[in-house]
Design an enzyme around this catalytic site. Sequence first.
Site, PDB file in Angstrom:
ATOM      1  N   SER A 131       0.744  -1.128   0.054  1.00 54.06           N
ATOM      2  CA  SER A 131      -0.058  -0.084   0.041  1.00 54.06           C
ATOM      3  C   SER A 131       0.985   1.369  -0.004  1.00 54.06           C
ATOM      4  O   SER A 131       2.041   1.324   0.693  1.00 54.06           O
ATOM      5  CB  SER A 131      -0.821  -0.032   1.183  1.00 54.06           C
ATOM      6  OG  SER A 131      -1.562   1.180   1.197  1.00 54.06           O
ATOM      7  N   LYS A 188      -4.174  -6.696   3.627  1.00 54.70           N
ATOM      8  CA  LYS A 188      -4.360  -5.630   2.650  1.00 54.70           C
ATOM      9  C   LYS A 188      -5.786  -5.249   2.385  1.00 54.70           C
ATOM     10  O   LYS A 188      -6.099  -4.051   2.096  1.00 54.70           O
ATOM     11  CB  LYS A 188      -3.496  -5.819   1.231  1.00 54.70           C
ATOM     12  CG  LYS A 188      -3.693  -4.734   0.165  1.00 54.70           C
ATOM     13  CD  LYS A 188      -3.263  -3.287   0.768  1.00 54.70           C
ATOM     14  CE  LYS A 188      -3.079  -2.316  -0.129  1.00 54.70           C
ATOM     15  NZ  LYS A 188      -4.082  -2.174  -1.375  1.00 54.70           N
ATOM     16  N   HIS A 191      -7.388  -3.423   4.794  1.00 56.59           N
ATOM     17  CA  HIS A 191      -6.684  -1.882   4.773  1.00 56.59           C
ATOM     18  C   HIS A 191      -7.559  -1.084   3.914  1.00 56.59           C
ATOM     19  O   HIS A 191      -8.069  -0.043   4.433  1.00 56.59           O
ATOM     20  CB  HIS A 191      -5.253  -2.023   4.342  1.00 56.59           C
ATOM     21  CG  HIS A 191      -4.535  -0.817   4.006  1.00 56.59           C
ATOM     22  ND1 HIS A 191      -5.070  -0.101   2.654  1.00 56.59           N
ATOM     23  CD2 HIS A 191      -3.765   0.009   4.688  1.00 56.59           C
ATOM     24  CE1 HIS A 191      -4.205   0.895   2.597  1.00 56.59           C
ATOM     25  NE2 HIS A 191      -3.525   1.249   3.601  1.00 56.59           N
ATOM     26  N   ASN A 192      -7.893  -1.700   2.822  1.00 54.51           N
ATOM     27  CA  ASN A 192      -8.653  -1.147   1.548  1.00 54.51           C
ATOM     28  C   ASN A 192     -10.243  -0.680   2.489  1.00 54.51           C
ATOM     29  O   ASN A 192     -10.671   0.434   1.924  1.00 54.51           O
ATOM     30  CB  ASN A 192      -8.751  -1.750   0.531  1.00 54.51           C
ATOM     31  CG  ASN A 192      -7.381  -1.437  -0.273  1.00 54.51           C
ATOM     32  OD1 ASN A 192      -6.179  -1.127   0.435  1.00 54.51           O
ATOM     33  ND2 ASN A 192      -7.388  -1.645  -1.642  1.00 54.51           N
ATOM     34  N   GLU A 195      -9.923   2.194   4.442  1.00 53.05           N
ATOM     35  CA  GLU A 195      -9.627   3.410   3.589  1.00 53.05           C
ATOM     36  C   GLU A 195     -10.874   3.839   2.890  1.00 53.05           C
ATOM     37  O   GLU A 195     -11.059   5.107   2.874  1.00 53.05           O
ATOM     38  CB  GLU A 195      -8.472   2.764   2.354  1.00 53.05           C
ATOM     39  CG  GLU A 195      -8.251   3.615   1.287  1.00 53.05           C
ATOM     40  CD  GLU A 195      -7.527   3.036  -0.110  1.00 53.05           C
ATOM     41  OE1 GLU A 195      -6.383   2.410   0.550  1.00 53.05           O
ATOM     42  OE2 GLU A 195      -8.131   3.113  -1.281  1.00 53.05           O
TER      43      GLU A 195
HETATM   44  C1  6PG Z   1      -3.164   1.458  -1.659  1.00 55.13           C
HETATM   45  C2  6PG Z   1      -4.537   1.693  -2.490  1.00 55.13           C
HETATM   46  C3  6PG Z   1      -4.404   0.750  -3.739  1.00 55.13           C
HETATM   47  C4  6PG Z   1      -5.516   1.326  -4.687  1.00 55.13           C
HETATM   48  C5  6PG Z   1      -6.893   1.226  -4.162  1.00 55.13           C
HETATM   49  C6  6PG Z   1      -7.996   1.862  -4.895  1.00 55.13           C
HETATM   50  O1  6PG Z   1      -3.169   0.973  -0.491  1.00 55.13           O
HETATM   51  O2  6PG Z   1      -2.203   1.780  -2.252  1.00 55.13           O
HETATM   52  O3  6PG Z   1      -5.538   1.042  -1.659  1.00 55.13           O
HETATM   53  O4  6PG Z   1      -4.290  -0.277  -3.371  1.00 55.13           O
HETATM   54  O5  6PG Z   1      -5.354   2.628  -4.823  1.00 55.13           O
HETATM   55  O6  6PG Z   1      -7.097  -0.197  -4.347  1.00 55.13           O
HETATM   56  O7  6PG Z   1      -9.040   1.434  -4.819  1.00 55.13           O
HETATM   57  P1  6PG Z   1     -10.416   1.629  -5.373  1.00 55.13           P
HETATM   58  O8  6PG Z   1     -10.261   1.846  -7.039  1.00 55.13           O
HETATM   59  O9  6PG Z   1     -11.409   0.518  -5.203  1.00 55.13           O
HETATM   60  O10 6PG Z   1     -10.980   2.967  -4.653  1.00 55.13           O
END
Ligand code: 6PG
Length: 483
Positions: A131, A188, A191-192, A195
């Site tokens: 990430s 991960k 984590h998302n 996010e």
């Molecule tokens: C990270 C981000 C990366 C990605 C996202 C975007 O941790 O660096 O999460 O993995 O930019 O997956 O996800 P979406 O396109 O679903 O918003």
Amino acid sequence: MSMSKGTVGLIGLAVMGENLALNLESKGYKVVVYNRTASRTEAFLKGPASGRDIVGASSLDEMARLLPRPRQIILMVKAGRPVDEVIEQLLPLLEPGDILIDGGNSHFEDTERRAKKVEEAGLLYVGTGISGGEEGALKGPSIMPGGSQRAWCVVGGMLKSIAAKAGKDNDEPCCEWIGPGGAGHYVKMVHNGIEYVVMQAISEAYLLMSSLLSMRAGEIQTVFDNWNKGDLDSYLMEIAASVLKKIDPETGRPLVDVISDRAAHKGTGMWTSQSALELGVPAPSIAESVMARYISSLKAERESAAKTLPGPTPAVYGKDGFDDASKPRIIGAIHDALKGTIICAYAQGFAILAKASETYSWQLNMPSIAALWRGGCIIRAAMLADIMEAFDRQPNLPNLLVSPVFRDALEGVQKGWRAIIALAAQGGVPVPCFASSLSYYDSYRAARLGTNLVQAQRDYFGAHTYERVDREGVFHTDWTSEE
Ligand code: 6PG
């Protein structure tokens, strides 16, 4: 002249792959790169990689020949079918003991399946979450590796060297072994999910300030900048402020004002919600933030419904008789709702991790996961130091909400959080994540919910039985009998 620390292969030169190759080289590794479209490799070698210890391979076969054994190959190809295709092509070219590292956003079940297949061929497989976006890949991402534990002994040093560093002396690598199989990609994924909530919650704060207080982008930016200096210090807060500063060169307006409000997604938030549903873990804020993106994408329907569906127009500061103190009070309440919601996001994320760890026998180490999210990743935030400490003190903490530090924080924010949701509801401003997070909090702290009635109804129409509060056992009632 510095000695190379080793040679590593990297497949897939989209921007994350390129930046990771540059990062590896800057830490003393020689990198052999391959991309399916050869012109991309050439452009990289002539451009950012020129003068660096990075060489191109024109085929996977050549890459296999250029790498010393055991070979270490990082895959930075698009998640899904492309990963299977590359593995398929690589397997006949590799030998027992070689290590494949998938650094994309693969679904953890795919990683489980691939790890098995690759291990059957005598190779080692690492599925790692990475990430930090483009900049993280270049300067130091947060890395969440899982898979063959034997591989960790070989690649751990390399992965730690390219990871972000955190801690008070900035020397603790944001990279630690997560667990077997798909554990790294699972972490991960969660984590998302977190996010998604933080991003949605910040956007709700922005919407409230613009619709209730008529604040413009520049003014909201100042508020976000201030919050980022305090308890909401985080990367996403920082970039939200930075976004609000940007002016569109074409129109001269804040760029955010000319961006369509249809939020896209690539699936990881949905996967987190699916997994939470399957494991039976309540994670409404995460699901709500995915749904918020879905409803945002119904732009044409929303525009037409806006003309017909009834609802209040929000009272607006400056027009509708707010007193002078109301603006800072409302901003304070929005801050509180944001903080409460973010705490719920982490609480739900870690609750999912705990259940997944038990279900899949991963033995996830919660303080270690919190520690490696402190730097490099998209959800890095000051709050993670508190989360790490909370789990350090109570490794079996059932939910972050009840740890002393977050209990106190929730006590501090709940009044404002409730007030702003009431105001938003009265004014018809949608705040799905703020509201569902508060309901999560209130449900979690409710010793008694109304679900006894659900049980009674289930028993009524389907004889599904129920338990009683006053004695052990399983009961059924003939609800329509006269007695
Ligand atoms: C990270 C981000 C990366 C990605 C996202 C975007 O941790 O660096 O999460 O993995 O930019 O997956 O996800 P979406 O396109 O679903 O918003």
